[in-house]
Design a protein around this motif. Structure first.
Motif, PDB file in Angstrom:
ATOM      1  N   ILE A 182       9.129   5.817  -1.694  1.00 48.72           N
ATOM      2  CA  ILE A 182       9.025   4.639  -2.557  1.00 48.72           C
ATOM      3  C   ILE A 182      10.305   3.820  -2.490  1.00 48.72           C
ATOM      4  CG2 ILE A 182       8.921   3.908  -4.981  1.00 48.72           C
ATOM      5  CD1 ILE A 182       6.934   6.128  -5.490  1.00 48.72           C
ATOM      6  N   GLU A 183      11.440   4.502  -2.508  1.00 46.40           N
ATOM      7  CA  GLU A 183      12.722   3.791  -2.428  1.00 46.40           C
ATOM      8  C   GLU A 183      12.855   3.052  -1.098  1.00 46.40           C
ATOM      9  OE1 GLU A 183      17.550   4.701  -2.723  1.00 46.40           O
ATOM     10  OE2 GLU A 183      16.089   6.296  -3.074  1.00 46.40           O
ATOM     11  N   THR A 184      12.420   3.690   0.001  1.00 51.81           N
ATOM     12  CA  THR A 184      12.485   3.057   1.315  1.00 51.81           C
ATOM     13  C   THR A 184      11.579   1.827   1.373  1.00 51.81           C
ATOM     14  OG1 THR A 184      12.955   5.179   2.371  1.00 51.81           O
ATOM     15  CG2 THR A 184      12.116   3.416   3.785  1.00 51.81           C
ATOM     16  N   ALA A 185      10.355   1.961   0.839  1.00 46.38           N
ATOM     17  CA  ALA A 185       9.430   0.823   0.812  1.00 46.38           C
ATOM     18  C   ALA A 185       9.991  -0.320  -0.024  1.00 46.38           C
ATOM     19  CB  ALA A 185       8.074   1.273   0.265  1.00 46.38           C
ATOM     20  N   ASN A 186      10.669   0.031  -1.122  1.00 50.46           N
ATOM     21  CA  ASN A 186      11.273  -0.990  -1.972  1.00 50.46           C
ATOM     22  C   ASN A 186      12.384  -1.727  -1.233  1.00 50.46           C
ATOM     23  OD1 ASN A 186      11.861  -2.257  -4.659  1.00 50.46           O
ATOM     24  ND2 ASN A 186      13.804  -1.151  -4.376  1.00 50.46           N
TER      25      ASN A 186
ATOM     26  N   ALA B 197       7.343  22.242  -4.326  1.00 47.09           N
ATOM     27  CA  ALA B 197       6.863  21.128  -5.142  1.00 47.09           C
ATOM     28  C   ALA B 197       7.983  20.124  -5.421  1.00 47.09           C
ATOM     29  CB  ALA B 197       6.282  21.656  -6.453  1.00 47.09           C
ATOM     30  N   GLN B 198       9.188  20.648  -5.671  1.00 48.12           N
ATOM     31  CA  GLN B 198      10.344  19.760  -5.911  1.00 48.12           C
ATOM     32  C   GLN B 198      10.667  18.944  -4.668  1.00 48.12           C
ATOM     33  OE1 GLN B 198      13.996  21.832  -6.591  1.00 48.12           O
ATOM     34  NE2 GLN B 198      15.065  20.043  -7.402  1.00 48.12           N
ATOM     35  N   ARG B 199      10.643  19.576  -3.486  1.00 45.24           N
ATOM     36  CA  ARG B 199      10.925  18.859  -2.240  1.00 45.24           C
ATOM     37  C   ARG B 199       9.870  17.791  -1.982  1.00 45.24           C
ATOM     38  NH1 ARG B 199      16.147  19.679  -1.604  1.00 45.24           N
ATOM     39  NH2 ARG B 199      16.719  21.845  -1.156  1.00 45.24           N
ATOM     40  N   ASN B 200       8.635  18.119  -2.269  1.00 48.09           N
ATOM     41  CA  ASN B 200       7.546  17.159  -2.088  1.00 48.09           C
ATOM     42  C   ASN B 200       7.738  15.949  -2.997  1.00 48.09           C
ATOM     43  OD1 ASN B 200       5.136  16.020  -1.257  1.00 48.09           O
ATOM     44  ND2 ASN B 200       3.844  17.404  -2.451  1.00 48.09           N
ATOM     45  N   PHE B 201       8.137  16.221  -4.242  1.00 50.83           N
ATOM     46  CA  PHE B 201       8.393  15.138  -5.186  1.00 50.83           C
ATOM     47  C   PHE B 201       9.540  14.255  -4.693  1.00 50.83           C
ATOM     48  CE2 PHE B 201      10.125  13.096  -8.923  1.00 50.83           C
ATOM     49  CZ  PHE B 201       9.017  12.788  -9.687  1.00 50.83           C
ATOM     50  N   GLN B 202      10.610  14.871  -4.236  1.00 49.66           N
ATOM     51  CA  GLN B 202      11.773  14.113  -3.751  1.00 49.66           C
ATOM     52  C   GLN B 202      11.421  13.271  -2.525  1.00 49.66           C
ATOM     53  OE1 GLN B 202      14.503  17.388  -3.169  1.00 49.66           O
ATOM     54  NE2 GLN B 202      15.502  17.062  -5.151  1.00 49.66           N
ATOM     55  N   ALA B 203      10.592  13.827  -1.620  1.00 54.11           N
ATOM     56  CA  ALA B 203      10.211  13.098  -0.416  1.00 54.11           C
ATOM     57  C   ALA B 203       9.388  11.857  -0.756  1.00 54.11           C
ATOM     58  CB  ALA B 203       9.433  14.012   0.521  1.00 54.11           C
ATOM     59  N   ASN B 204       8.462  11.994  -1.694  1.00 54.93           N
ATOM     60  CA  ASN B 204       7.652  10.841  -2.098  1.00 54.93           C
ATOM     61  C   ASN B 204       8.492   9.799  -2.833  1.00 54.93           C
ATOM     62  OD1 ASN B 204       4.546  11.168  -1.592  1.00 54.93           O
ATOM     63  ND2 ASN B 204       5.270  13.210  -2.168  1.00 54.93           N
ATOM     64  N   ALA B 205       9.449  10.263  -3.637  1.00 51.63           N
ATOM     65  CA  ALA B 205      10.352   9.336  -4.314  1.00 51.63           C
ATOM     66  C   ALA B 205      11.192   8.577  -3.295  1.00 51.63           C
ATOM     67  CB  ALA B 205      11.247  10.087  -5.294  1.00 51.63           C
ATOM     68  N   GLN B 206      11.634   9.281  -2.251  1.00 51.79           N
ATOM     69  CA  GLN B 206      12.413   8.631  -1.195  1.00 51.79           C
ATOM     70  C   GLN B 206      11.558   7.602  -0.438  1.00 51.79           C
ATOM     71  OE1 GLN B 206      15.785   9.127  -0.535  1.00 51.79           O
ATOM     72  NE2 GLN B 206      15.461   7.305   0.730  1.00 51.79           N
TER      73      GLN B 206
ATOM     74  N   SER C 113       0.762   8.269  -5.503  1.00 52.62           N
ATOM     75  CA  SER C 113      -0.219   9.356  -5.590  1.00 52.62           C
ATOM     76  C   SER C 113       0.429  10.680  -5.204  1.00 52.62           C
ATOM     77  CB  SER C 113      -1.425   9.066  -4.695  1.00 52.62           C
ATOM     78  OG  SER C 113      -1.089   9.181  -3.325  1.00 52.62           O
ATOM     79  N   GLY C 114       1.354  10.632  -4.232  1.00 53.12           N
ATOM     80  CA  GLY C 114       2.079  11.838  -3.844  1.00 53.12           C
ATOM     81  C   GLY C 114       2.972  12.348  -4.956  1.00 53.12           C
ATOM     82  N   LEU C 115       3.612  11.406  -5.678  1.00 52.91           N
ATOM     83  CA  LEU C 115       4.449  11.795  -6.815  1.00 52.91           C
ATOM     84  C   LEU C 115       3.622  12.496  -7.895  1.00 52.91           C
ATOM     85  CD1 LEU C 115       6.890   8.781  -7.414  1.00 52.91           C
ATOM     86  CD2 LEU C 115       7.492  11.085  -6.694  1.00 52.91           C
ATOM     87  N   LYS C 116       2.451  11.903  -8.203  1.00 53.24           N
ATOM     88  CA  LYS C 116       1.588  12.487  -9.232  1.00 53.24           C
ATOM     89  C   LYS C 116       1.095  13.870  -8.808  1.00 53.24           C
ATOM     90  CE  LYS C 116      -0.051   8.097 -11.174  1.00 53.24           C
ATOM     91  NZ  LYS C 116      -1.228   7.225 -11.407  1.00 53.24           N
ATOM     92  N   ALA C 117       0.759  14.009  -7.523  1.00 47.26           N
ATOM     93  CA  ALA C 117       0.292  15.304  -7.029  1.00 47.26           C
ATOM     94  C   ALA C 117       1.396  16.348  -7.123  1.00 47.26           C
ATOM     95  CB  ALA C 117      -0.195  15.162  -5.589  1.00 47.26           C
ATOM     96  N   ALA C 118       2.602  15.963  -6.730  1.00 47.80           N
ATOM     97  CA  ALA C 118       3.733  16.886  -6.794  1.00 47.80           C
ATOM     98  C   ALA C 118       4.034  17.273  -8.240  1.00 47.80           C
ATOM     99  CB  ALA C 118       4.962  16.267  -6.144  1.00 47.80           C
TER     100      ALA C 118
ATOM    101  N   MET D 156       0.815  -1.207   0.000  1.00 45.47           N
ATOM    102  CA  MET D 156       0.000   0.000   0.000  1.00 45.47           C
ATOM    103  C   MET D 156       0.855   1.265   0.000  1.00 45.47           C
ATOM    104  SD  MET D 156      -2.980   1.311  -0.148  1.00 45.47           S
ATOM    105  CE  MET D 156      -4.030  -0.103   0.167  1.00 45.47           C
ATOM    106  N   SER D 157       2.025   1.190   0.645  1.00 42.63           N
ATOM    107  CA  SER D 157       2.876   2.375   0.706  1.00 42.63           C
ATOM    108  C   SER D 157       3.345   2.803  -0.681  1.00 42.63           C
ATOM    109  CB  SER D 157       4.085   2.116   1.617  1.00 42.63           C
ATOM    110  OG  SER D 157       4.835   1.007   1.148  1.00 42.63           O
ATOM    111  N   PHE D 158       3.499   1.832  -1.601  1.00 43.72           N
ATOM    112  CA  PHE D 158       3.893   2.175  -2.968  1.00 43.72           C
ATOM    113  C   PHE D 158       2.804   3.029  -3.628  1.00 43.72           C
ATOM    114  CE2 PHE D 158       6.616  -1.605  -2.450  1.00 43.72           C
ATOM    115  CZ  PHE D 158       7.816  -1.095  -2.925  1.00 43.72           C
TER     116      PHE D 158
END
Length: 276
Positions: A261-265, A250-259, A8-13, A1-3
């Motif tokens: 996803i990487e952590t969940a992976n 917006a860039q920071r938000n995108f980076q946080a959501n990407a991070q 959704s956070g990535l798309k929003a950002a 679910m975290s993915f």
């Protein structure tokens, strides 16, 4: 679910980034109105389930809305450059055969070969008919007429047009070489009950929708329509400093959501390795 949540956070950002980027790109567009993206959280639980044990499911886009605040008015010293100091919109009509009616804050008008006053996309500026005192004889949308510059004085064909003036109330007066003057009409301005419901068309033009309501037509100086500034143009209502800060956010938000996803992976990969 975290993915899914982080996706959704990535798309929003990304959407937020696109909106801010569009604002910045149009910082020099005459009459442009900036937009902002509104988001809402996603949450789902069964009616009998305790919400204390359920996490949110991400974010969704509620909508992108335009902000119709007044832009700065800059002088150009050109008579047909017009700005509205207020909430009104110029009314313009497209060329045949459709002749679609639209509304604009871009008052950079010119004259075509037919002596019609047109905007930057070739739509014809609309006037309300007026009496000798400059009072509109009708504010019905069907009574509007095209803004056309006369070639000569109707009472004296040998007297050519010398110049035109546009007053603060939008009344257009033509002066001829023999000294005679004639009122051509008053610039038609439109207002809406719910201006945010207008449909953007590009080039600082909008169309009325069911959400915006029907346009109320009148001349300048009536209610919230505002006044006309001849020899001026309205700039975009963009504060570049504010937009650049929003861009960083917006860039920071995108980076946080990407991070995330990487952590969940990494966590998922660790679990898989433990099972091997």
């Amino acid at each position: 679910m975290s993915f899914v949540t982080s996706l959704s956070g990535l798309k929003a950002a990304q959407t937020d980034l696109s909106v801010v980027s569009n604002n910045i790109a149009n910082a020099n567009s005459t009459g442009f109105k900036k937009s902002s993206a509104a988001f809402g959280d996603l949450f789902a639980a069964a009616p009998t389930q305790s919400t204390r044990s359920v996490a949110g499911q991400g974010v969704r886009l509620n909508g992108i809305t335009q902000q119709f605040s007044q832009g700065a008015v800059e002088s150009t010293d050109r008579t047909l450059d017009l700005a509205v100091a207020g909430d009104g919109f110029f009314v313009v009509k497209g060329q045949p055969p459709r002749e679609a009616q639209s509304y604009t804050r871009n008052g950079s008008f010119g004259v075509n070969v037919n002596r019609e006053v047109v905007d930057t996309i070739g739509s014809k500026v609309q006037l309300l008919p007026v009496d000798a005192n400059g009072i509109p004889t009708s504010t019905d949308p069907g009574a509007m007429i095209d803004f056309v510059l006369p070639q000569s004085d109707p009472a004296d064909p040998d007297a050519v047009l010398s110049n035109i003036t546009i007053a603060d109330d939008g009344v257009v007066t033509a002066t001829f070489s023999n000294g005679n003057q004639a009122r051509l009409g008053a610039l038609a301005l439109a207002s809406f009950v719910a201006v945010e419901g207008l449909r953007p068309m590009g080039d600082s033009h909008w169309q009325a929708t069911g959400d915006s309501g029907v346009a109320a037509i009148n001349k300048a100086g009536i209610g919230p329509l505002g006044s006309i500034r001849s020899g001026s143009l309205e700039t975009a209502n963009i504060d570049l400093t504010e937009e650049l800060v929003a861009l960083i956010a917006a860039q920071r938000n995108f980076q946080a959501n990407a991070q995330a996803i990487e952590t969940a992976n990494n966590m998922t990969q660790t679990i898989v390795n433990l099972q091997v």
